[in-house]
Design a protein around this motif. Structure first.
Motif, PDB file in Angstrom:
ATOM      1  N   ALA A  13       0.856  -1.313   0.101  1.00 30.06           N
ATOM      2  CA  ALA A  13       0.141   0.021  -0.084  1.00 30.06           C
ATOM      3  C   ALA A  13       0.856   1.299   0.160  1.00 30.06           C
ATOM      4  O   ALA A  13       0.522   2.197  -0.856  1.00 30.06           O
ATOM      5  CB  ALA A  13      -0.874  -0.076   1.275  1.00 30.06           C
ATOM      6  N   ASN A  16       2.538   1.757  -3.557  1.00 33.92           N
ATOM      7  CA  ASN A  16       1.606   2.331  -4.322  1.00 33.92           C
ATOM      8  C   ASN A  16       1.222   3.576  -4.035  1.00 33.92           C
ATOM      9  O   ASN A  16       1.018   4.599  -4.949  1.00 33.92           O
ATOM     10  CB  ASN A  16       0.435   1.433  -4.683  1.00 33.92           C
ATOM     11  CG  ASN A  16       0.557   0.242  -5.108  1.00 33.92           C
ATOM     12  OD1 ASN A  16       0.730   0.246  -6.782  1.00 33.92           O
ATOM     13  ND2 ASN A  16       0.923  -0.929  -4.679  1.00 33.92           N
ATOM     14  N   ALA A  58      -5.736   1.648  -5.770  1.00 34.43           N
ATOM     15  CA  ALA A  58      -5.287   0.497  -5.091  1.00 34.43           C
ATOM     16  C   ALA A  58      -4.501   0.629  -3.613  1.00 34.43           C
ATOM     17  O   ALA A  58      -4.429  -0.441  -2.890  1.00 34.43           O
ATOM     18  CB  ALA A  58      -3.880   0.022  -6.136  1.00 34.43           C
ATOM     19  N   ALA A  62      -5.746  -1.437  -0.116  1.00 37.69           N
ATOM     20  CA  ALA A  62      -4.548  -2.336   0.309  1.00 37.69           C
ATOM     21  C   ALA A  62      -4.434  -1.832   2.073  1.00 37.69           C
ATOM     22  O   ALA A  62      -4.590  -2.724   2.826  1.00 37.69           O
ATOM     23  CB  ALA A  62      -3.643  -2.275  -0.411  1.00 37.69           C
ATOM     24  N   PRO A  77      -6.998  -3.734  -5.259  1.00 46.10           N
ATOM     25  CA  PRO A  77      -5.741  -3.837  -5.871  1.00 46.10           C
ATOM     26  C   PRO A  77      -5.399  -5.303  -6.525  1.00 46.10           C
ATOM     27  O   PRO A  77      -4.760  -4.903  -7.412  1.00 46.10           O
ATOM     28  CB  PRO A  77      -4.790  -3.721  -4.634  1.00 46.10           C
ATOM     29  CG  PRO A  77      -5.613  -4.127  -3.528  1.00 46.10           C
ATOM     30  CD  PRO A  77      -7.124  -3.812  -3.940  1.00 46.10           C
TER      31      PRO A  77
END
Length: 123
Positions: A13, A16, A58, A62, A77
């Motif tokens: 997480a 991203n 995403a 997450a 995600p």
């Protein structure tokens, strides 16, 4: 096992989220690292919107899964990454193999595997 899975999903997480925020803050610089060249102001807006949405979206799902130890939010995600991987595979078939195409595919496969493992660990 759940604690390790939560940590793994949290790392995914944050990874991203960092990329998504970079697309918002410095779209030209990060787009170039993704081999994308926005040509004008609207191109920059598209990079911010589309790439930012992909990565931040995403990341948020997450994080929700990791925070609550809940497998359900991880579907988002997983879907995003699977679709990205499918698009890259399509490019390999239609455009030919490029050595620069493989590293992001490996990263996506690793994240997919970790998220699938976490879904099982979360039950």
């Amino acid at each position: 096992m759940q604690a390790v899975a939560r940590l793994a999903v949290g790392i995914i997480a944050l990874f991203n989220l960092g990329i998504g925020l970079a697309f918002w803050a410095r779209p030209e610089a990060i787009a170039a690292r993704f081999f994308v060249a926005p040509t004008d102001v609207q191109g920059l807006a598209t990079v911010r919107a589309d790439f930012g949405a992909f990565f931040i979206g995403a990341a948020l799902f997450a994080l929700a899964g990791a925070w609550r130890t809940d497998a359900r939010p991880l579907v988002v995600p997983l879907a995003f990454l699977a679709l990205a991987l499918a698009g890259r595979a399509l490019s390999l078939v239609t455009d030919g193999v490029n050595p620069q195409a493989l590293p992001p595919m490996v990263v996506e496969v690793v994240m997919i595997a970790m998220l699938l493992w976490a879904r099982r660990a979360f039950g």
